[in-house]
Design a protein around this motif. Structure first.
Motif, PDB file in Angstrom:
ATOM      1  N   GLY A   1       0.998  -1.336  -0.121  1.00 48.86           N
ATOM      2  CA  GLY A   1       0.179   0.096   0.030  1.00 48.86           C
ATOM      3  C   GLY A   1       0.760   1.248   0.068  1.00 48.86           C
ATOM      4  O   GLY A   1       2.057   1.179   0.447  1.00 48.86           O
ATOM      5  N   PHE A   2       0.138   2.286  -0.566  1.00 49.78           N
ATOM      6  CA  PHE A   2       0.929   3.821  -0.589  1.00 49.78           C
ATOM      7  C   PHE A   2       0.111   4.736   0.309  1.00 49.78           C
ATOM      8  O   PHE A   2      -1.127   4.929   0.410  1.00 49.78           O
ATOM      9  CB  PHE A   2       1.134   4.076  -1.840  1.00 49.78           C
ATOM     10  CG  PHE A   2       2.094   3.152  -2.835  1.00 49.78           C
ATOM     11  CD1 PHE A   2       3.181   3.312  -2.892  1.00 49.78           C
ATOM     12  CD2 PHE A   2       1.410   2.136  -3.329  1.00 49.78           C
ATOM     13  CE1 PHE A   2       4.232   2.558  -3.652  1.00 49.78           C
ATOM     14  CE2 PHE A   2       2.187   1.380  -4.201  1.00 49.78           C
ATOM     15  CZ  PHE A   2       3.562   1.286  -4.321  1.00 49.78           C
ATOM     16  N   SER A   3       0.988   5.437   1.024  1.00 49.08           N
ATOM     17  CA  SER A   3       0.186   6.649   2.007  1.00 49.08           C
ATOM     18  C   SER A   3      -0.412   7.635   0.969  1.00 49.08           C
ATOM     19  O   SER A   3      -1.378   8.356   1.520  1.00 49.08           O
ATOM     20  CB  SER A   3       1.045   7.085   3.012  1.00 49.08           C
ATOM     21  OG  SER A   3       2.237   7.707   2.094  1.00 49.08           O
ATOM     22  N   SER A   4       0.016   8.040  -0.002  1.00 44.70           N
ATOM     23  CA  SER A   4      -0.437   8.756  -1.093  1.00 44.70           C
ATOM     24  C   SER A   4      -0.595   8.025  -2.524  1.00 44.70           C
ATOM     25  O   SER A   4       0.157   8.424  -3.254  1.00 44.70           O
ATOM     26  CB  SER A   4       0.358  10.157  -1.388  1.00 44.70           C
ATOM     27  OG  SER A   4       0.531  10.639  -0.104  1.00 44.70           O
ATOM     28  N   PRO A   5      -1.607   7.094  -2.587  1.00 45.13           N
ATOM     29  CA  PRO A   5      -1.755   6.435  -3.749  1.00 45.13           C
ATOM     30  C   PRO A   5      -2.086   6.988  -5.128  1.00 45.13           C
ATOM     31  O   PRO A   5      -1.621   6.666  -6.280  1.00 45.13           O
ATOM     32  CB  PRO A   5      -2.993   5.605  -3.397  1.00 45.13           C
ATOM     33  CG  PRO A   5      -3.674   6.234  -2.597  1.00 45.13           C
ATOM     34  CD  PRO A   5      -2.734   6.905  -1.809  1.00 45.13           C
ATOM     35  N   ASN A   6      -2.515   8.157  -4.943  1.00 44.64           N
ATOM     36  CA  ASN A   6      -2.642   9.006  -6.398  1.00 44.64           C
ATOM     37  C   ASN A   6      -1.459   9.543  -7.022  1.00 44.64           C
ATOM     38  O   ASN A   6      -1.499   9.987  -7.986  1.00 44.64           O
ATOM     39  CB  ASN A   6      -3.809  10.188  -6.034  1.00 44.64           C
ATOM     40  CG  ASN A   6      -4.894   9.797  -5.536  1.00 44.64           C
ATOM     41  OD1 ASN A   6      -5.435   8.379  -6.294  1.00 44.64           O
ATOM     42  ND2 ASN A   6      -5.848  10.285  -4.879  1.00 44.64           N
ATOM     43  N   SER A   7      -0.307   9.635  -6.129  1.00 45.21           N
ATOM     44  CA  SER A   7       0.831  10.075  -6.676  1.00 45.21           C
ATOM     45  C   SER A   7       1.696   8.831  -7.313  1.00 45.21           C
ATOM     46  O   SER A   7       3.163   9.083  -7.817  1.00 45.21           O
ATOM     47  CB  SER A   7       1.716  10.610  -5.409  1.00 45.21           C
ATOM     48  OG  SER A   7       2.245   9.472  -4.501  1.00 45.21           O
ATOM     49  N   ILE A   8       1.070   7.860  -7.871  1.00 44.61           N
ATOM     50  CA  ILE A   8       1.988   6.439  -7.957  1.00 44.61           C
ATOM     51  C   ILE A   8       1.761   6.348  -9.386  1.00 44.61           C
ATOM     52  O   ILE A   8       0.419   6.172  -9.788  1.00 44.61           O
ATOM     53  CB  ILE A   8       1.678   5.397  -6.891  1.00 44.61           C
ATOM     54  CG1 ILE A   8       2.173   5.688  -5.463  1.00 44.61           C
ATOM     55  CG2 ILE A   8       2.533   4.162  -7.409  1.00 44.61           C
ATOM     56  CD1 ILE A   8       3.700   6.300  -5.490  1.00 44.61           C
ATOM     57  N   SER A   9       2.643   5.894 -10.065  1.00 48.44           N
ATOM     58  CA  SER A   9       2.358   5.388 -11.334  1.00 48.44           C
ATOM     59  C   SER A   9       3.239   4.003 -11.492  1.00 48.44           C
ATOM     60  O   SER A   9       4.569   4.140 -11.349  1.00 48.44           O
ATOM     61  CB  SER A   9       2.643   6.069 -12.744  1.00 48.44           C
ATOM     62  OG  SER A   9       2.600   5.710 -13.841  1.00 48.44           O
ATOM     63  N   PHE A  10       2.655   3.075 -11.473  1.00 48.30           N
ATOM     64  CA  PHE A  10       3.366   1.753 -11.312  1.00 48.30           C
ATOM     65  C   PHE A  10       3.265   0.733 -12.306  1.00 48.30           C
ATOM     66  O   PHE A  10       2.140   0.407 -12.980  1.00 48.30           O
ATOM     67  CB  PHE A  10       2.524   0.749 -10.178  1.00 48.30           C
ATOM     68  CG  PHE A  10       3.807   0.439  -9.178  1.00 48.30           C
ATOM     69  CD1 PHE A  10       4.321  -0.977  -9.696  1.00 48.30           C
ATOM     70  CD2 PHE A  10       4.118   0.837  -8.036  1.00 48.30           C
ATOM     71  CE1 PHE A  10       5.177  -1.537  -8.784  1.00 48.30           C
ATOM     72  CE2 PHE A  10       4.981   0.141  -7.189  1.00 48.30           C
ATOM     73  CZ  PHE A  10       5.591  -1.026  -7.436  1.00 48.30           C
ATOM     74  N   ASN A  11       4.422  -0.158 -12.623  1.00 52.66           N
ATOM     75  CA  ASN A  11       4.740  -1.113 -13.547  1.00 52.66           C
ATOM     76  C   ASN A  11       5.371  -2.144 -12.834  1.00 52.66           C
ATOM     77  O   ASN A  11       6.447  -1.838 -12.462  1.00 52.66           O
ATOM     78  CB  ASN A  11       5.406  -0.575 -14.873  1.00 52.66           C
ATOM     79  CG  ASN A  11       4.348   0.359 -15.687  1.00 52.66           C
ATOM     80  OD1 ASN A  11       3.345  -0.160 -16.217  1.00 52.66           O
ATOM     81  ND2 ASN A  11       4.879   1.480 -15.811  1.00 52.66           N
ATOM     82  N   GLY A  12       5.102  -3.448 -13.226  1.00 52.04           N
ATOM     83  CA  GLY A  12       5.736  -4.656 -12.426  1.00 52.04           C
ATOM     84  C   GLY A  12       5.677  -5.818 -13.229  1.00 52.04           C
ATOM     85  O   GLY A  12       4.875  -5.818 -14.232  1.00 52.04           O
ATOM     86  N   PHE A  13       6.744  -6.858 -12.920  1.00 52.08           N
ATOM     87  CA  PHE A  13       6.588  -8.069 -13.551  1.00 52.08           C
ATOM     88  C   PHE A  13       7.046  -9.090 -12.211  1.00 52.08           C
ATOM     89  O   PHE A  13       7.767  -8.625 -11.550  1.00 52.08           O
ATOM     90  CB  PHE A  13       7.202  -8.188 -14.692  1.00 52.08           C
ATOM     91  CG  PHE A  13       8.643  -8.237 -14.661  1.00 52.08           C
ATOM     92  CD1 PHE A  13       9.601  -9.114 -14.438  1.00 52.08           C
ATOM     93  CD2 PHE A  13       9.306  -6.864 -14.723  1.00 52.08           C
ATOM     94  CE1 PHE A  13      10.911  -8.894 -14.235  1.00 52.08           C
ATOM     95  CE2 PHE A  13      10.678  -6.611 -14.492  1.00 52.08           C
ATOM     96  CZ  PHE A  13      11.532  -7.634 -14.376  1.00 52.08           C
ATOM     97  N   SER A  14       6.610 -10.281 -12.699  1.00 49.59           N
ATOM     98  CA  SER A  14       6.918 -11.398 -11.335  1.00 49.59           C
ATOM     99  C   SER A  14       7.504 -12.627 -12.492  1.00 49.59           C
ATOM    100  O   SER A  14       7.331 -12.864 -13.677  1.00 49.59           O
ATOM    101  CB  SER A  14       5.952 -11.820 -10.753  1.00 49.59           C
ATOM    102  OG  SER A  14       5.088 -12.364 -11.507  1.00 49.59           O
TER     103      SER A  14
ATOM    104  N   THR B   1       5.439   9.880  -0.342  1.00 47.75           N
ATOM    105  CA  THR B   1       4.666   8.755  -0.017  1.00 47.75           C
ATOM    106  C   THR B   1       5.493   7.774   0.845  1.00 47.75           C
ATOM    107  O   THR B   1       6.554   7.511   0.512  1.00 47.75           O
ATOM    108  CB  THR B   1       4.054   8.196  -1.120  1.00 47.75           C
ATOM    109  OG1 THR B   1       2.848   7.360  -0.801  1.00 47.75           O
ATOM    110  CG2 THR B   1       4.762   7.630  -1.999  1.00 47.75           C
ATOM    111  N   SER B   2       5.098   7.098   1.786  1.00 48.16           N
ATOM    112  CA  SER B   2       5.809   5.724   2.319  1.00 48.16           C
ATOM    113  C   SER B   2       4.842   4.601   1.724  1.00 48.16           C
ATOM    114  O   SER B   2       3.743   4.690   1.101  1.00 48.16           O
ATOM    115  CB  SER B   2       5.365   5.817   3.682  1.00 48.16           C
ATOM    116  OG  SER B   2       3.978   5.571   4.290  1.00 48.16           O
TER     117      SER B   2
END
Length: 250
Positions: A46-59, A103-104
């Protein structure tokens, strides 16, 4: 008469040799077994300021984590090996994200691990290990912003605060020098931590989880004491040899 005595003596010697060989050859086969398994469940980021995040990932591996924020299920990593050799099971998840306002990041999950290292006669060494780390790196500043390697003690985290650390997720066991089994069964435990505030920038998150097992066999026989039945047979053979020698004297 002399011929019969020689025949009796040769039979006694033959019996002694045969029974002695039986005693030498009655060693158990070599063996070593090791296994390492870890299961993660209820994994969430989770993020304390989720609207500030743009995320891309893979596993990679068997991980079922997908792009955050939100709950991501879990992952399984395992390794098993016997006789001679090594085995490794690995799960990794890598993601990049932008932060627009400070954000944390929070992490929480449950884990259950099971390690076994066993030696039977002839085995040399058996070892099982598990590893898990979570890190966040500031790619623009080329610095580490967060590093967490759960070790069963609250604290010891870089760039954040650890709130729950049920057991050591960077741990190993070894069976060496004696027959037997060493094991570690954690039971289901909770892990949780929060990063410090991340300033605006571009970050890389890496979640790494692996299990390994190593065994070696083929050493000198461990059980060198003959069984009682073998001792009795050798004694009979030796007695026959003495009888044959006694007849030769007459």
């Amino acid at each position: 008469m002399l011929i019969e005595q020689k025949k009796t003596m040769s039979i006694g010697r033959g019996a002694l040799l045969a029974f002695a060989i039986m005693g030498v050859c009655s060693q158990a086969e070599a063996g070593a077994i090791a296994s390492s398994n870890t299961t993660l469940s209820n994994f969430a980021i989770g993020f304390s300021s989720p609207n500030s995040i743009s995320f891309n990932g893979f596993s990679g591996g068997n991980a079922s984590i997908t792009a955050p924020p939100g709950p991501f299920g879990g992952a399984v990593s395992s390794a098993q090996v016997s006789g001679n050799g090594a085995s490794t099971g690995t799960n990794t998840w890598v993601g990049t994200f932008f932060v627009n306002t400070p954000t944390s990041v929070s992490f929480s999950f449950s884990a259950d691990s099971n390690l076994v290292a066993s030696l039977t006669p002839g085995g040399v060494v058996s070892a099982a290990n598990l590893f898990m780390t979570i890190s966040i790196n500031d790619l623009l500043a080329n610095t580490s912003a967060f590093s967490w390697a759960p070790n069963g003690l609250v604290g010891g985290i870089v760039g954040g605060v650890e709130t729950s650390d049920a057991f050591d997720l960077n741990y190993g066991i070894t069976q060496f020098g004696s027959l037997g089994t060493t094991s570690f069964q954690s039971g289901n435990g909770l892990f949780a931590a929060n990063s410090s505030l991340l300033n605006p920038g571009f970050y890389l998150m890496n979640i790494s989880m692996s299990n390994s097992a190593f065994v070696s066999s083929g050493g000198l026989p461990v059980a060198s004491v003959p069984e009682p039945s073998v001792l009795w047979l050798v004694g009979v053979g030796f007695l026959g040899f003495l009888i044959a020698r006694r007849r030769c004297w007459y």
